[in-house]
Scaffold this motif. Structure first.
Motif, PDB file in Angstrom:
ATOM      1  N   TYR A  14     -15.506  44.741  -9.238  1.00 26.37           N
ATOM      2  CA  TYR A  14     -15.374  43.604 -10.147  1.00 26.37           C
ATOM      3  C   TYR A  14     -15.523  44.037 -11.597  1.00 26.37           C
ATOM      4  CZ  TYR A  14     -15.908  41.201  -5.768  1.00 26.37           C
ATOM      5  OH  TYR A  14     -15.728  40.789  -4.477  1.00 26.37           O
ATOM      6  N   THR A  16     -16.140  42.763 -15.766  1.00 27.89           N
ATOM      7  CA  THR A  16     -17.166  41.914 -16.374  1.00 27.89           C
ATOM      8  C   THR A  16     -16.824  40.429 -16.317  1.00 27.89           C
ATOM      9  OG1 THR A  16     -16.173  42.279 -18.548  1.00 27.89           O
ATOM     10  CG2 THR A  16     -18.010  43.714 -17.927  1.00 27.89           C
ATOM     11  N   GLY A  18     -15.658  39.095 -13.634  1.00 27.65           N
ATOM     12  CA  GLY A  18     -15.805  38.703 -12.238  1.00 27.65           C
ATOM     13  C   GLY A  18     -14.527  38.797 -11.433  1.00 27.65           C
ATOM     14  N   ASP A  36     -20.522  42.467  -5.424  1.00 29.94           N
ATOM     15  CA  ASP A  36     -20.174  41.512  -6.483  1.00 29.94           C
ATOM     16  C   ASP A  36     -21.461  41.180  -7.234  1.00 29.94           C
ATOM     17  OD1 ASP A  36     -19.498  39.376  -8.106  1.00 29.94           O
ATOM     18  OD2 ASP A  36     -18.409  38.299  -6.543  1.00 29.94           O
ATOM     19  N   ASN A  38     -22.108  39.104  -9.378  1.00 28.96           N
ATOM     20  CA  ASN A  38     -22.268  37.681  -9.675  1.00 28.96           C
ATOM     21  C   ASN A  38     -22.803  36.881  -8.495  1.00 28.96           C
ATOM     22  OD1 ASN A  38     -21.263  37.821 -12.387  1.00 28.96           O
ATOM     23  ND2 ASN A  38     -19.240  38.124 -11.499  1.00 28.96           N
ATOM     24  N   LYS A  39     -23.009  37.535  -7.353  1.00 26.24           N
ATOM     25  CA  LYS A  39     -23.535  36.852  -6.165  1.00 26.24           C
ATOM     26  C   LYS A  39     -24.939  37.350  -5.871  1.00 26.24           C
ATOM     27  CE  LYS A  39     -19.158  35.865  -3.933  1.00 26.24           C
ATOM     28  NZ  LYS A  39     -18.332  36.032  -2.733  1.00 26.24           N
TER      29      LYS A  39
END
Length: 87
Positions: A14, A16, A18, A36, A38-39
């Motif tokens: 990923y 920046t 996302g 990821d 962001n998770k």
């Protein structure tokens, strides 16, 4: 993964924003997905290149805001109907 299978592995991850991007070119035998950021939690996976059409279809459906159930049912129907094949 055995060392001999690590050669020429395609790695997806990923940026920046996302968005999924290719981090390493390759893919003769395997594709690996980086975590990821962001998770919550940590998750990585690898699969044979034969599964890439199925996995890519899931990513496309996810971008269309389909639910988990819709993605599952769509890919299952398409896989059984031989609509998902390697290019």
């Amino acid at each position: 993964m055995p060392e001999e299978n690590r050669i020429n592995v395609k790695v997806l991850g990923y940026n920046t924003a996302g968005e999924m991007i290719e981090l390493q070119k390759g893919g003769d035998r395997f594709v690996c997905l980086a975590d990821d950021p962001n998770k919550n939690g940590f998750s990585v996976s690898c699969y044979t290149t034969d599964l890439e059409p199925f996995m890519e279809r899931g990513r496309v459906l996810q971008k269309q805001n389909k639910t988990f159930k819709e993605i599952f049912e769509t890919r299952e129907k398409e896989a059984k109907g031989w609509h998902l094949k390697n290019a």
